[in-house]
Scaffold this motif. Structure first.
Motif, PDB file in Angstrom:
ATOM      1  N   MET A   1       0.846  -1.200   0.000  1.00 33.31           N
ATOM      2  CA  MET A   1       0.000   0.000   0.000  1.00 33.31           C
ATOM      3  C   MET A   1       0.880   1.248   0.000  1.00 33.31           C
ATOM      4  O   MET A   1       0.634   2.179  -0.768  1.00 33.31           O
ATOM      5  CB  MET A   1      -0.946   0.007   1.207  1.00 33.31           C
ATOM      6  N   ASN A   2       1.914   1.245   0.851  1.00 36.27           N
ATOM      7  CA  ASN A   2       2.817   2.390   0.911  1.00 36.27           C
ATOM      8  C   ASN A   2       3.533   2.600  -0.419  1.00 36.27           C
ATOM      9  O   ASN A   2       3.668   3.735  -0.885  1.00 36.27           O
ATOM     10  CB  ASN A   2       3.817   2.226   2.055  1.00 36.27           C
ATOM     11  N   ALA A   3       3.972   1.520  -1.053  1.00 34.33           N
ATOM     12  CA  ALA A   3       4.663   1.614  -2.339  1.00 34.33           C
ATOM     13  C   ALA A   3       3.740   2.155  -3.438  1.00 34.33           C
ATOM     14  O   ALA A   3       4.206   2.783  -4.385  1.00 34.33           O
ATOM     15  CB  ALA A   3       5.223   0.250  -2.746  1.00 34.33           C
ATOM     16  N   SER A   4       2.431   1.929  -3.272  1.00 28.31           N
ATOM     17  CA  SER A   4       1.479   2.408  -4.282  1.00 28.31           C
ATOM     18  C   SER A   4       0.976   3.822  -3.990  1.00 28.31           C
ATOM     19  O   SER A   4       0.123   4.335  -4.700  1.00 28.31           O
ATOM     20  CB  SER A   4       0.291   1.446  -4.377  1.00 28.31           C
ATOM     21  N   GLY A   5       1.507   4.442  -2.934  1.00 28.55           N
ATOM     22  CA  GLY A   5       1.126   5.810  -2.614  1.00 28.55           C
ATOM     23  C   GLY A   5       0.007   5.944  -1.591  1.00 28.55           C
ATOM     24  O   GLY A   5      -0.445   7.036  -1.304  1.00 28.55           O
ATOM     25  N   HIS A   6      -0.451   4.835  -1.055  1.00 30.25           N
ATOM     26  CA  HIS A   6      -1.491   4.850  -0.026  1.00 30.25           C
ATOM     27  C   HIS A   6      -0.811   4.637   1.328  1.00 30.25           C
ATOM     28  O   HIS A   6      -0.700   3.520   1.802  1.00 30.25           O
ATOM     29  CB  HIS A   6      -2.538   3.764  -0.282  1.00 30.25           C
ATOM     30  N   ARG A   7      -0.324   5.733   1.926  1.00 30.80           N
ATOM     31  CA  ARG A   7       0.456   5.687   3.160  1.00 30.80           C
ATOM     32  C   ARG A   7      -0.349   5.075   4.296  1.00 30.80           C
ATOM     33  O   ARG A   7      -1.481   5.481   4.558  1.00 30.80           O
ATOM     34  CB  ARG A   7       0.934   7.078   3.556  1.00 30.80           C
ATOM     35  N   LEU A   8       0.251   4.083   4.965  1.00 33.17           N
ATOM     36  CA  LEU A   8      -0.438   3.385   6.038  1.00 33.17           C
ATOM     37  C   LEU A   8       0.574   2.746   6.975  1.00 33.17           C
ATOM     38  O   LEU A   8       1.516   2.093   6.534  1.00 33.17           O
ATOM     39  CB  LEU A   8      -1.340   2.294   5.439  1.00 33.17           C
ATOM     40  N   SER A   9       0.360   2.923   8.274  1.00 32.75           N
ATOM     41  CA  SER A   9       1.167   2.242   9.290  1.00 32.75           C
ATOM     42  C   SER A   9       0.345   1.099   9.870  1.00 32.75           C
ATOM     43  O   SER A   9      -0.880   1.044   9.675  1.00 32.75           O
ATOM     44  CB  SER A   9       1.549   3.217  10.407  1.00 32.75           C
ATOM     45  N   PHE A  10       0.995   0.219  10.627  1.00 34.13           N
ATOM     46  CA  PHE A  10       0.249  -0.857  11.272  1.00 34.13           C
ATOM     47  C   PHE A  10      -0.783  -0.297  12.235  1.00 34.13           C
ATOM     48  O   PHE A  10      -1.921  -0.759  12.284  1.00 34.13           O
ATOM     49  CB  PHE A  10       1.178  -1.837  12.010  1.00 34.13           C
ATOM     50  N   ASP A  11      -0.404   0.721  13.008  1.00 36.94           N
ATOM     51  CA  ASP A  11      -1.331   1.314  13.974  1.00 36.94           C
ATOM     52  C   ASP A  11      -2.554   1.899  13.275  1.00 36.94           C
ATOM     53  O   ASP A  11      -3.679   1.769  13.776  1.00 36.94           O
ATOM     54  CB  ASP A  11      -0.640   2.392  14.814  1.00 36.94           C
ATOM     55  N   GLU A  12      -2.351   2.524  12.122  1.00 40.25           N
ATOM     56  CA  GLU A  12      -3.487   3.072  11.371  1.00 40.25           C
ATOM     57  C   GLU A  12      -4.374   1.951  10.833  1.00 40.25           C
ATOM     58  O   GLU A  12      -5.600   2.048  10.875  1.00 40.25           O
ATOM     59  CB  GLU A  12      -2.986   3.959  10.233  1.00 40.25           C
ATOM     60  N   LEU A  13      -3.759   0.889  10.310  1.00 38.85           N
ATOM     61  CA  LEU A  13      -4.533  -0.251   9.836  1.00 38.85           C
ATOM     62  C   LEU A  13      -5.357  -0.840  10.968  1.00 38.85           C
ATOM     63  O   LEU A  13      -6.548  -1.121  10.814  1.00 38.85           O
ATOM     64  CB  LEU A  13      -3.607  -1.319   9.238  1.00 38.85           C
ATOM     65  N   GLU A  14      -4.734  -1.004  12.120  1.00 42.85           N
ATOM     66  CA  GLU A  14      -5.424  -1.549  13.285  1.00 42.85           C
ATOM     67  C   GLU A  14      -6.599  -0.656  13.689  1.00 42.85           C
ATOM     68  O   GLU A  14      -7.681  -1.151  14.022  1.00 42.85           O
ATOM     69  CB  GLU A  14      -4.436  -1.706  14.439  1.00 42.85           C
ATOM     70  N   GLU A  15      -6.407   0.644  13.629  1.00 45.34           N
ATOM     71  CA  GLU A  15      -7.483   1.581  13.967  1.00 45.34           C
ATOM     72  C   GLU A  15      -8.650   1.451  12.978  1.00 45.34           C
ATOM     73  O   GLU A  15      -9.816   1.436  13.385  1.00 45.34           O
ATOM     74  CB  GLU A  15      -6.954   3.021  13.974  1.00 45.34           C
ATOM     75  N   VAL A  16      -8.346   1.341  11.697  1.00 45.58           N
ATOM     76  CA  VAL A  16      -9.404   1.178  10.685  1.00 45.58           C
ATOM     77  C   VAL A  16     -10.182  -0.112  10.931  1.00 45.58           C
ATOM     78  O   VAL A  16     -11.415  -0.133  10.926  1.00 45.58           O
ATOM     79  CB  VAL A  16      -8.818   1.204   9.257  1.00 45.58           C
ATOM     80  N   VAL A  17      -9.474  -1.202  11.178  1.00 45.03           N
ATOM     81  CA  VAL A  17     -10.124  -2.496  11.418  1.00 45.03           C
ATOM     82  C   VAL A  17     -10.965  -2.440  12.697  1.00 45.03           C
ATOM     83  O   VAL A  17     -12.125  -2.863  12.707  1.00 45.03           O
ATOM     84  CB  VAL A  17      -9.085  -3.632  11.502  1.00 45.03           C
ATOM     85  N   ASP A  18     -10.411  -1.904  13.769  1.00 44.68           N
ATOM     86  CA  ASP A  18     -11.087  -1.887  15.069  1.00 44.68           C
ATOM     87  C   ASP A  18     -12.297  -0.956  15.122  1.00 44.68           C
ATOM     88  O   ASP A  18     -13.236  -1.217  15.870  1.00 44.68           O
ATOM     89  CB  ASP A  18     -10.116  -1.502  16.186  1.00 44.68           C
ATOM     90  N   THR A  19     -12.268   0.134  14.351  1.00 45.41           N
ATOM     91  CA  THR A  19     -13.339   1.129  14.445  1.00 45.41           C
ATOM     92  C   THR A  19     -14.329   1.054  13.294  1.00 45.41           C
ATOM     93  O   THR A  19     -15.281   1.831  13.272  1.00 45.41           O
ATOM     94  CB  THR A  19     -12.765   2.562  14.520  1.00 45.41           C
ATOM     95  N   ASP A  20     -14.155   0.138  12.363  1.00 42.98           N
ATOM     96  CA  ASP A  20     -15.081   0.032  11.237  1.00 42.98           C
ATOM     97  C   ASP A  20     -16.472  -0.323  11.757  1.00 42.98           C
ATOM     98  O   ASP A  20     -16.647  -1.330  12.457  1.00 42.98           O
ATOM     99  CB  ASP A  20     -14.600  -1.034  10.243  1.00 42.98           C
ATOM    100  N   ASP A  21     -17.458   0.483  11.411  1.00 48.16           N
ATOM    101  CA  ASP A  21     -18.809   0.292  11.946  1.00 48.16           C
ATOM    102  C   ASP A  21     -19.436  -1.030  11.531  1.00 48.16           C
ATOM    103  O   ASP A  21     -20.290  -1.561  12.234  1.00 48.16           O
ATOM    104  CB  ASP A  21     -19.716   1.463  11.559  1.00 48.16           C
ATOM    105  N   LYS A  22     -19.035  -1.581  10.415  1.00 47.68           N
ATOM    106  CA  LYS A  22     -19.590  -2.856   9.959  1.00 47.68           C
ATOM    107  C   LYS A  22     -18.630  -4.028  10.173  1.00 47.68           C
ATOM    108  O   LYS A  22     -18.914  -5.137   9.746  1.00 47.68           O
ATOM    109  CB  LYS A  22     -19.971  -2.765   8.483  1.00 47.68           C
ATOM    110  N   GLN A  23     -17.507  -3.752  10.812  1.00 47.61           N
ATOM    111  CA  GLN A  23     -16.502  -4.798  11.061  1.00 47.61           C
ATOM    112  C   GLN A  23     -16.200  -5.574   9.772  1.00 47.61           C
ATOM    113  O   GLN A  23     -16.229  -6.791   9.734  1.00 47.61           O
ATOM    114  CB  GLN A  23     -16.957  -5.732  12.183  1.00 47.61           C
ATOM    115  N   ARG A  24     -15.889  -4.827   8.704  1.00 47.70           N
ATOM    116  CA  ARG A  24     -15.657  -5.406   7.382  1.00 47.70           C
ATOM    117  C   ARG A  24     -14.389  -6.253   7.300  1.00 47.70           C
ATOM    118  O   ARG A  24     -14.259  -7.080   6.412  1.00 47.70           O
ATOM    119  CB  ARG A  24     -15.547  -4.291   6.350  1.00 47.70           C
ATOM    120  N   TYR A  25     -13.440  -6.013   8.194  1.00 41.57           N
ATOM    121  CA  TYR A  25     -12.136  -6.665   8.114  1.00 41.57           C
ATOM    122  C   TYR A  25     -11.813  -7.356   9.427  1.00 41.57           C
ATOM    123  O   TYR A  25     -12.292  -6.959  10.479  1.00 41.57           O
ATOM    124  CB  TYR A  25     -11.038  -5.629   7.797  1.00 41.57           C
TER     125      TYR A  25
END
Length: 180
Positions: free
Chosen positions: A43-67
């Motif tokens: 993702m970072n190599a493709s220009g979509h900057r993301l850290s593990f902590d950010e990924l974890e936040e997206v997964v944990d806070t997703d309202d539909k628990q998509r991931y």
């Protein structure tokens, strides 16, 4: 990370983990899992900057628990909604007597003729409650909520599955099981 950033990352994750992993060059295994470190690096190599902590936040806070992360946290996958050929490894499960599907009125003629179709996805998605169906239907306009006689379908031999995030899955709902 603000809500707009989380939504953008979630949409991109949905593209990669459900539909087109090749966009950034990751591979999904037969059950839809991919390596977390590889996903972040690509993702970072493709220009979509993301850290593990950010990924974890997206997964944990997703309202539909998509991931979901694997139990060891080394892999990630989408909980349902795939158009790529994977197996979530779910066992058939008896559904409640009724499930719900949110749609909009412009699709009703087709649904009355052909029932509900999974379209390009592996499964058709149904909700246990009307409120969720309203939310789903609202994405395309004024929602129309269809009441599905899922218990009767099951008794008639149709298979149902429940995803890790509580979405009911089946392959098709014939019109005779839909209460319009």
């Amino acid at each position: 990370m603000n809500e707009k950033q989380k939504k953008s990352i979630s949409k991109f994750l949905s593209l990669i983990l459900r539909h087109q992993p090749e966009v950034i060059g990751v591979t999904l295994d037969e059950n839809g899992w991919t390596d977390v470190d590889e996903l972040i690096a690509k993702m970072n190599a493709s220009g979509h900057r993301l850290s593990f902590d950010e990924l974890e936040e997206v997964v944990d806070t997703d309202d539909k628990q998509r991931y979901a992360f694997s139990p060891d946290g080394n892999k990630i996958r989408a909980s349902q909604g795939h158009s790529v050929d994977i197996s979530l490894g779910l066992d058939p499960t008896a559904p409640p007597e009724y499930l719900y599907h949110g749609t909009v009125s412009k699709f009703l003629d087709s649904i009355r003729k052909e029932g509900l179709q999974r379209m390009s996805r592996q499964h058709l998605h149904l909700s246990r409650d009307k409120d969720t169906a309203v939310t789903v239907g609202s994405r395309r306009g004024n929602p129309v909520i269809l009441n599905i006689s899922s218990g009767q379908m099951h008794r008639d031999g149709f298979l149902f599955y429940i995803s890790d995030n509580g979405v009911w899955l089946t392959d098709h709902v014939p019109a005779k099981y839909i209460n319009f």
